[in-house]
Design a protein around this motif. Structure first.
Motif, PDB file in Angstrom:
ATOM      1  N   MET A   1      92.718  13.326   5.269  1.00 25.30           N
ATOM      2  CA  MET A   1      93.521  12.127   5.154  1.00 25.30           C
ATOM      3  C   MET A   1      94.145  12.089   3.756  1.00 25.30           C
ATOM      4  SD  MET A   1      92.726   8.113   5.922  1.00 25.30           S
ATOM      5  CE  MET A   1      91.129   8.027   5.248  1.00 25.30           C
ATOM      6  N   ILE A   2      95.391  11.696   3.695  1.00 29.38           N
ATOM      7  CA  ILE A   2      96.133  11.647   2.439  1.00 29.38           C
ATOM      8  C   ILE A   2      95.591  10.524   1.545  1.00 29.38           C
ATOM      9  CG2 ILE A   2      97.966  10.111   3.278  1.00 29.38           C
ATOM     10  CD1 ILE A   2      99.930  12.076   1.762  1.00 29.38           C
ATOM     11  N   ALA A   3      95.711  10.711   0.249  1.00 30.58           N
ATOM     12  CA  ALA A   3      95.231   9.704  -0.703  1.00 30.58           C
ATOM     13  C   ALA A   3      96.086   8.443  -0.617  1.00 30.58           C
ATOM     14  CB  ALA A   3      95.287  10.260  -2.122  1.00 30.58           C
ATOM     15  N   ALA A   4      95.492   7.331  -1.035  1.00 29.09           N
ATOM     16  CA  ALA A   4      96.237   6.078  -1.172  1.00 29.09           C
ATOM     17  C   ALA A   4      96.739   6.022  -2.610  1.00 29.09           C
ATOM     18  CB  ALA A   4      95.328   4.894  -0.877  1.00 29.09           C
ATOM     19  N   LEU A   5      98.015   5.756  -2.782  1.00 28.12           N
ATOM     20  CA  LEU A   5      98.617   5.645  -4.111  1.00 28.12           C
ATOM     21  C   LEU A   5      99.079   4.209  -4.275  1.00 28.12           C
ATOM     22  CD1 LEU A   5      99.499   7.216  -6.650  1.00 28.12           C
ATOM     23  CD2 LEU A   5     101.664   7.696  -5.491  1.00 28.12           C
ATOM     24  N   GLN A   6      98.555   3.545  -5.312  1.00 25.10           N
ATOM     25  CA  GLN A   6      98.886   2.136  -5.501  1.00 25.10           C
ATOM     26  C   GLN A   6      99.172   1.846  -6.967  1.00 25.10           C
ATOM     27  OE1 GLN A   6      95.503   0.944  -3.364  1.00 25.10           O
ATOM     28  NE2 GLN A   6      94.057   1.342  -4.992  1.00 25.10           N
ATOM     29  N   ALA A   7      99.969   0.825  -7.183  1.00 26.09           N
ATOM     30  CA  ALA A   7     100.304   0.415  -8.550  1.00 26.09           C
ATOM     31  C   ALA A   7      99.054  -0.116  -9.242  1.00 26.09           C
ATOM     32  CB  ALA A   7     101.390  -0.654  -8.524  1.00 26.09           C
ATOM     33  N   ALA A   8      98.989   0.135 -10.545  1.00 27.32           N
ATOM     34  CA  ALA A   8      97.890  -0.348 -11.383  1.00 27.32           C
ATOM     35  C   ALA A   8      98.516  -0.977 -12.626  1.00 27.32           C
ATOM     36  CB  ALA A   8      96.966   0.801 -11.760  1.00 27.32           C
ATOM     37  N   PRO A   9      97.752  -1.780 -13.364  1.00 27.92           N
ATOM     38  CA  PRO A   9      98.322  -2.423 -14.561  1.00 27.92           C
ATOM     39  C   PRO A   9      98.999  -1.435 -15.520  1.00 27.92           C
ATOM     40  CG  PRO A   9      96.177  -3.353 -14.078  1.00 27.92           C
ATOM     41  CD  PRO A   9      96.381  -2.198 -13.124  1.00 27.92           C
ATOM     42  N   GLN A  10      98.433  -0.246 -15.626  1.00 25.61           N
ATOM     43  CA  GLN A  10      99.053   0.777 -16.481  1.00 25.61           C
ATOM     44  C   GLN A  10      99.261   2.041 -15.667  1.00 25.61           C
ATOM     45  OE1 GLN A  10      96.460   1.144 -19.860  1.00 25.61           O
ATOM     46  NE2 GLN A  10      97.222  -0.734 -20.786  1.00 25.61           N
ATOM     47  N   GLY A  11     100.297   2.068 -14.857  1.00 26.09           N
ATOM     48  CA  GLY A  11     100.617   3.248 -14.067  1.00 26.09           C
ATOM     49  C   GLY A  11     100.264   3.100 -12.613  1.00 26.09           C
ATOM     50  N   ALA A  12      99.401   4.002 -12.127  1.00 28.20           N
ATOM     51  CA  ALA A  12      99.048   4.025 -10.708  1.00 28.20           C
ATOM     52  C   ALA A  12      97.623   4.547 -10.550  1.00 28.20           C
ATOM     53  CB  ALA A  12     100.019   4.916  -9.944  1.00 28.20           C
ATOM     54  N   THR A  13      97.102   4.335  -9.354  1.00 27.21           N
ATOM     55  CA  THR A  13      95.786   4.848  -9.002  1.00 27.21           C
ATOM     56  C   THR A  13      95.906   5.572  -7.668  1.00 27.21           C
ATOM     57  OG1 THR A  13      94.726   2.984 -10.106  1.00 27.21           O
ATOM     58  CG2 THR A  13      93.388   4.223  -8.570  1.00 27.21           C
ATOM     59  N   ALA A  14      95.380   6.783  -7.626  1.00 22.12           N
ATOM     60  CA  ALA A  14      95.302   7.535  -6.380  1.00 22.12           C
ATOM     61  C   ALA A  14      93.833   7.560  -5.962  1.00 22.12           C
ATOM     62  CB  ALA A  14      95.819   8.951  -6.565  1.00 22.12           C
ATOM     63  N   VAL A  15      93.576   7.205  -4.708  1.00 25.84           N
ATOM     64  CA  VAL A  15      92.205   7.164  -4.213  1.00 25.84           C
ATOM     65  C   VAL A  15      92.089   8.092  -3.006  1.00 25.84           C
ATOM     66  CG1 VAL A  15      90.350   5.722  -3.290  1.00 25.84           C
ATOM     67  CG2 VAL A  15      91.938   4.776  -4.994  1.00 25.84           C
ATOM     68  N   PHE A  16      91.205   9.060  -3.142  1.00 27.98           N
ATOM     69  CA  PHE A  16      90.880   9.995  -2.071  1.00 27.98           C
ATOM     70  C   PHE A  16      89.502   9.614  -1.546  1.00 27.98           C
ATOM     71  CE2 PHE A  16      93.503  12.222  -5.112  1.00 27.98           C
ATOM     72  CZ  PHE A  16      94.341  13.038  -4.370  1.00 27.98           C
ATOM     73  N   GLU A  17      89.328   9.660  -0.229  1.00 33.28           N
ATOM     74  CA  GLU A  17      88.024   9.370   0.360  1.00 33.28           C
ATOM     75  C   GLU A  17      87.640  10.518   1.280  1.00 33.28           C
ATOM     76  OE1 GLU A  17      85.847   5.581   2.419  1.00 33.28           O
ATOM     77  OE2 GLU A  17      87.874   6.026   3.098  1.00 33.28           O
ATOM     78  N   ARG A  18      86.426  10.987   1.113  1.00 36.61           N
ATOM     79  CA  ARG A  18      85.908  12.057   1.964  1.00 36.61           C
ATOM     80  C   ARG A  18      84.476  11.720   2.369  1.00 36.61           C
ATOM     81  NH1 ARG A  18      90.420  13.278   1.308  1.00 36.61           N
ATOM     82  NH2 ARG A  18      91.394  15.308   1.094  1.00 36.61           N
ATOM     83  N   TYR A  19      84.122  12.164   3.554  1.00 38.42           N
ATOM     84  CA  TYR A  19      82.737  12.102   4.029  1.00 38.42           C
ATOM     85  C   TYR A  19      82.283  13.532   4.278  1.00 38.42           C
ATOM     86  CZ  TYR A  19      83.113   7.103   4.616  1.00 38.42           C
ATOM     87  OH  TYR A  19      83.259   5.760   4.372  1.00 38.42           O
ATOM     88  N   TYR A  20      81.164  13.877   3.691  1.00 38.48           N
ATOM     89  CA  TYR A  20      80.590  15.210   3.875  1.00 38.48           C
ATOM     90  C   TYR A  20      79.271  15.068   4.614  1.00 38.48           C
ATOM     91  CZ  TYR A  20      83.950  16.451   0.210  1.00 38.48           C
ATOM     92  OH  TYR A  20      85.092  16.632  -0.532  1.00 38.48           O
ATOM     93  N   LYS A  21      79.016  15.980   5.542  1.00 35.08           N
ATOM     94  CA  LYS A  21      77.775  15.961   6.321  1.00 35.08           C
ATOM     95  C   LYS A  21      76.658  16.645   5.549  1.00 35.08           C
ATOM     96  CE  LYS A  21      80.250  15.832  10.667  1.00 35.08           C
ATOM     97  NZ  LYS A  21      80.586  16.518  11.910  1.00 35.08           N
TER      98      LYS A  21
END
Length: 160
Positions: A1-21
């Protein structure tokens, strides 16, 4: 799944989420054991695994960039500087599995941002493949596919 890219007070934040077994300690080892780290990110090494310690990035030209570890809790949090930015890994158990969040705090969206994001995406996939005892054969080809996706994501982000 692609990361979520969102605005932040100073730039942006990219959030990647993974589940490993796999349990948290196995995923933690992939991030912190230099022998395992070399399998998914050969340029990166742990120099001193502690808050205030450092990671070392081999620039490939005889130069190394030392990146300060800003936060570290064994089997839970690893955060370090990444140039002007920061990367933060947060691990949490989910039954017998592990949920990993990679949060990159980006001070400025540049022409290199899509490359970095697609690189992190592939790295996280490679961690999963390695944990499962397999190998990713054509990493560059996989990166190129994700690079196209992240180029669109960054362009959409810039357009607001």
């Amino acid at each position: 799944m692609i990361a979520a890219l969102q605005a932040a007070p100073q730039g942006a934040t990219a959030v990647f989420e993974r589940y490993y077994k796999h349990p948290v300690n196995k995923v933690w080892a992939m991030l912190t054991d230099n022998a395992l780290l070399a399998k998914w990110f050969p340029e990166l090494r742990v120099q001193d695994l502690s808050a205030g310690g450092s990671m070392k990035f081999d620039m490939g030209n005889g130069h190394f960039e030392v990146m300060e570890i800003k936060d570290m809790i064994v089997n839970s949090i690893l955060e370090y500087t990444w140039g002007n930015d920061r990367v933060r890994f947060e691990l949490s158990p989910d039954g017998d599995c592990c949920r990993l969040l990679l949060i990159e705090s980006i001070t400025e969206i540049t022409g290199h941002t899509a490359k970095d994001l697609s690189g992190w995406h592939v790295c996280l996939d490679v961690i999963g493949v390695l944990l499962d005892g397999r190998e990713l054969n054509n990493r560059k080809q996989v990166w190129e596919q994700w690079y196209a996706e992240y180029t669109r994501l960054v362009a959409d982000f810039r357009q607001g």
